[in-house]
Structures are given as C-alpha cells and as structure tokens.
Design a protein around this motif. Sequence first.
Motif, PDB file in Angstrom:
ATOM      1  N   THR A 184     -32.778  24.541 -33.118  1.00 51.84           N
ATOM      2  CA  THR A 184     -33.147  25.874 -32.643  1.00 51.84           C
ATOM      3  C   THR A 184     -34.616  25.978 -32.266  1.00 51.84           C
ATOM      4  O   THR A 184     -34.989  26.873 -31.509  1.00 51.84           O
ATOM      5  CB  THR A 184     -32.816  26.948 -33.689  1.00 51.84           C
ATOM      6  OG1 THR A 184     -33.428  26.609 -34.925  1.00 51.84           O
ATOM      7  CG2 THR A 184     -31.316  27.099 -33.871  1.00 51.84           C
ATOM      8  N   THR A 185     -35.450  25.090 -32.784  1.00 55.02           N
ATOM      9  CA  THR A 185     -36.880  25.178 -32.476  1.00 55.02           C
ATOM     10  C   THR A 185     -37.315  24.224 -31.363  1.00 55.02           C
ATOM     11  O   THR A 185     -38.251  24.533 -30.632  1.00 55.02           O
ATOM     12  CB  THR A 185     -37.729  24.893 -33.727  1.00 55.02           C
ATOM     13  OG1 THR A 185     -37.390  23.612 -34.236  1.00 55.02           O
ATOM     14  CG2 THR A 185     -37.504  25.950 -34.782  1.00 55.02           C
ATOM     15  N   ARG A 186     -36.653  23.114 -31.204  1.00 58.19           N
ATOM     16  CA  ARG A 186     -37.037  22.114 -30.199  1.00 58.19           C
ATOM     17  C   ARG A 186     -36.503  22.494 -28.832  1.00 58.19           C
ATOM     18  O   ARG A 186     -35.376  22.961 -28.706  1.00 58.19           O
ATOM     19  CB  ARG A 186     -36.497  20.747 -30.623  1.00 58.19           C
ATOM     20  CG  ARG A 186     -36.602  19.672 -29.603  1.00 58.19           C
ATOM     21  CD  ARG A 186     -37.772  18.775 -29.846  1.00 58.19           C
ATOM     22  NE  ARG A 186     -37.965  17.923 -28.683  1.00 58.19           N
ATOM     23  CZ  ARG A 186     -37.746  16.629 -28.665  1.00 58.19           C
ATOM     24  NH1 ARG A 186     -37.353  16.012 -29.751  1.00 58.19           N
ATOM     25  NH2 ARG A 186     -37.939  15.940 -27.566  1.00 58.19           N
ATOM     26  N   LYS A 187     -37.291  22.273 -27.804  1.00 52.97           N
ATOM     27  CA  LYS A 187     -36.872  22.555 -26.435  1.00 52.97           C
ATOM     28  C   LYS A 187     -36.860  21.272 -25.614  1.00 52.97           C
ATOM     29  O   LYS A 187     -37.698  20.399 -25.794  1.00 52.97           O
ATOM     30  CB  LYS A 187     -37.813  23.565 -25.779  1.00 52.97           C
ATOM     31  CG  LYS A 187     -37.639  24.968 -26.254  1.00 52.97           C
ATOM     32  CD  LYS A 187     -38.459  25.919 -25.408  1.00 52.97           C
ATOM     33  CE  LYS A 187     -38.143  27.346 -25.789  1.00 52.97           C
ATOM     34  NZ  LYS A 187     -38.831  28.293 -24.900  1.00 52.97           N
ATOM     35  N   GLN A 188     -35.895  21.193 -24.735  1.00 57.02           N
ATOM     36  CA  GLN A 188     -35.778  20.090 -23.790  1.00 57.02           C
ATOM     37  C   GLN A 188     -35.370  20.696 -22.455  1.00 57.02           C
ATOM     38  O   GLN A 188     -34.444  21.503 -22.402  1.00 57.02           O
ATOM     39  CB  GLN A 188     -34.726  19.083 -24.273  1.00 57.02           C
ATOM     40  CG  GLN A 188     -34.682  17.814 -23.494  1.00 57.02           C
ATOM     41  CD  GLN A 188     -35.912  16.943 -23.732  1.00 57.02           C
ATOM     42  OE1 GLN A 188     -36.536  16.992 -24.781  1.00 57.02           O
ATOM     43  NE2 GLN A 188     -36.262  16.156 -22.745  1.00 57.02           N
ATOM     44  N   ASN A 244     -36.869  22.923 -20.884  1.00 56.31           N
ATOM     45  CA  ASN A 244     -37.153  24.350 -21.036  1.00 56.31           C
ATOM     46  C   ASN A 244     -35.967  25.129 -21.616  1.00 56.31           C
ATOM     47  O   ASN A 244     -35.798  26.313 -21.351  1.00 56.31           O
ATOM     48  CB  ASN A 244     -37.591  24.964 -19.697  1.00 56.31           C
ATOM     49  CG  ASN A 244     -38.503  26.152 -19.908  1.00 56.31           C
ATOM     50  OD1 ASN A 244     -39.064  26.332 -20.981  1.00 56.31           O
ATOM     51  ND2 ASN A 244     -38.654  26.963 -18.875  1.00 56.31           N
ATOM     52  N   THR A 245     -35.124  24.458 -22.375  1.00 59.44           N
ATOM     53  CA  THR A 245     -33.959  25.064 -23.021  1.00 59.44           C
ATOM     54  C   THR A 245     -33.894  24.569 -24.457  1.00 59.44           C
ATOM     55  O   THR A 245     -34.143  23.396 -24.721  1.00 59.44           O
ATOM     56  CB  THR A 245     -32.655  24.656 -22.291  1.00 59.44           C
ATOM     57  OG1 THR A 245     -32.776  24.986 -20.907  1.00 59.44           O
ATOM     58  CG2 THR A 245     -31.461  25.370 -22.869  1.00 59.44           C
ATOM     59  N   LYS A 246     -33.563  25.470 -25.375  1.00 58.65           N
ATOM     60  CA  LYS A 246     -33.418  25.052 -26.776  1.00 58.65           C
ATOM     61  C   LYS A 246     -32.279  24.056 -26.903  1.00 58.65           C
ATOM     62  O   LYS A 246     -31.254  24.168 -26.222  1.00 58.65           O
ATOM     63  CB  LYS A 246     -33.143  26.258 -27.664  1.00 58.65           C
ATOM     64  CG  LYS A 246     -34.308  27.188 -27.799  1.00 58.65           C
ATOM     65  CD  LYS A 246     -33.984  28.311 -28.745  1.00 58.65           C
ATOM     66  CE  LYS A 246     -35.183  29.228 -28.879  1.00 58.65           C
ATOM     67  NZ  LYS A 246     -34.910  30.348 -29.776  1.00 58.65           N
ATOM     68  N   LEU A 247     -32.466  23.081 -27.772  1.00 60.69           N
ATOM     69  CA  LEU A 247     -31.425  22.069 -27.977  1.00 60.69           C
ATOM     70  C   LEU A 247     -30.121  22.694 -28.442  1.00 60.69           C
ATOM     71  O   LEU A 247     -29.034  22.215 -28.113  1.00 60.69           O
ATOM     72  CB  LEU A 247     -31.881  21.028 -28.993  1.00 60.69           C
ATOM     73  CG  LEU A 247     -32.927  20.022 -28.536  1.00 60.69           C
ATOM     74  CD1 LEU A 247     -33.258  19.073 -29.674  1.00 60.69           C
ATOM     75  CD2 LEU A 247     -32.489  19.263 -27.320  1.00 60.69           C
ATOM     76  N   SER A 248     -30.211  23.766 -29.213  1.00 63.34           N
ATOM     77  CA  SER A 248     -29.009  24.397 -29.759  1.00 63.34           C
ATOM     78  C   SER A 248     -28.149  25.042 -28.680  1.00 63.34           C
ATOM     79  O   SER A 248     -27.003  25.407 -28.947  1.00 63.34           O
ATOM     80  CB  SER A 248     -29.391  25.446 -30.801  1.00 63.34           C
ATOM     81  OG  SER A 248     -30.191  26.450 -30.203  1.00 63.34           O
ATOM     82  N   GLU A 249     -28.647  25.177 -27.472  1.00 62.86           N
ATOM     83  CA  GLU A 249     -27.874  25.772 -26.387  1.00 62.86           C
ATOM     84  C   GLU A 249     -27.056  24.747 -25.607  1.00 62.86           C
ATOM     85  O   GLU A 249     -26.217  25.118 -24.797  1.00 62.86           O
ATOM     86  CB  GLU A 249     -28.809  26.537 -25.449  1.00 62.86           C
ATOM     87  CG  GLU A 249     -29.468  27.727 -26.121  1.00 62.86           C
ATOM     88  CD  GLU A 249     -30.452  28.454 -25.228  1.00 62.86           C
ATOM     89  OE1 GLU A 249     -30.444  28.202 -23.997  1.00 62.86           O
ATOM     90  OE2 GLU A 249     -31.232  29.252 -25.753  1.00 62.86           O
TER      91      GLU A 249
END
Length: 72
Positions: free
Chosen positions: A7-11, A13-18
Amino acid sequence: MVVEHATTRKQFNTKLSEFGLIQEKIARMAMTAYAMESMAYLTAGMLDRPGPQDCSVEAAMVKVSQCLKKYR
C-alpha cells in the motif's frame, strides 16, 4: 508487513496494491498461512486428546506441507 509494503510502495505512479497480480499473490499468501495454521492446530488438538495417540503421519504431513509452501 506485506500489505503495508504494497500500500505504500508505488510503481509506474500506481500503488502496488492496485495491481491485480499483487492482490492475487497477497490473497494466496493469506490462504496458505491460514491452511498451515489450521493443519498445525488440528494436529495439536489430536495430540491433546486423552489416551495414547499416534499422530506421526499427521505431524509429518504438517511438516512437509509447511516446508514446501514456505519456499513457493
């Protein structure tokens, strides 16, 4: 720990949890942890029953399945 990281890391420009594959991986991890815990509690419950118990097969199944799933 994994959910917090996702939920905190982005890849891109999108959160990994998405991402769908990340959600599936987290769901599989939760399912595997629940199954391993259930197997361990079932075997421990069998050993706690009064009288002589032979749960060597069940204990071996728990050990093998947890070792194999841990390294998946």
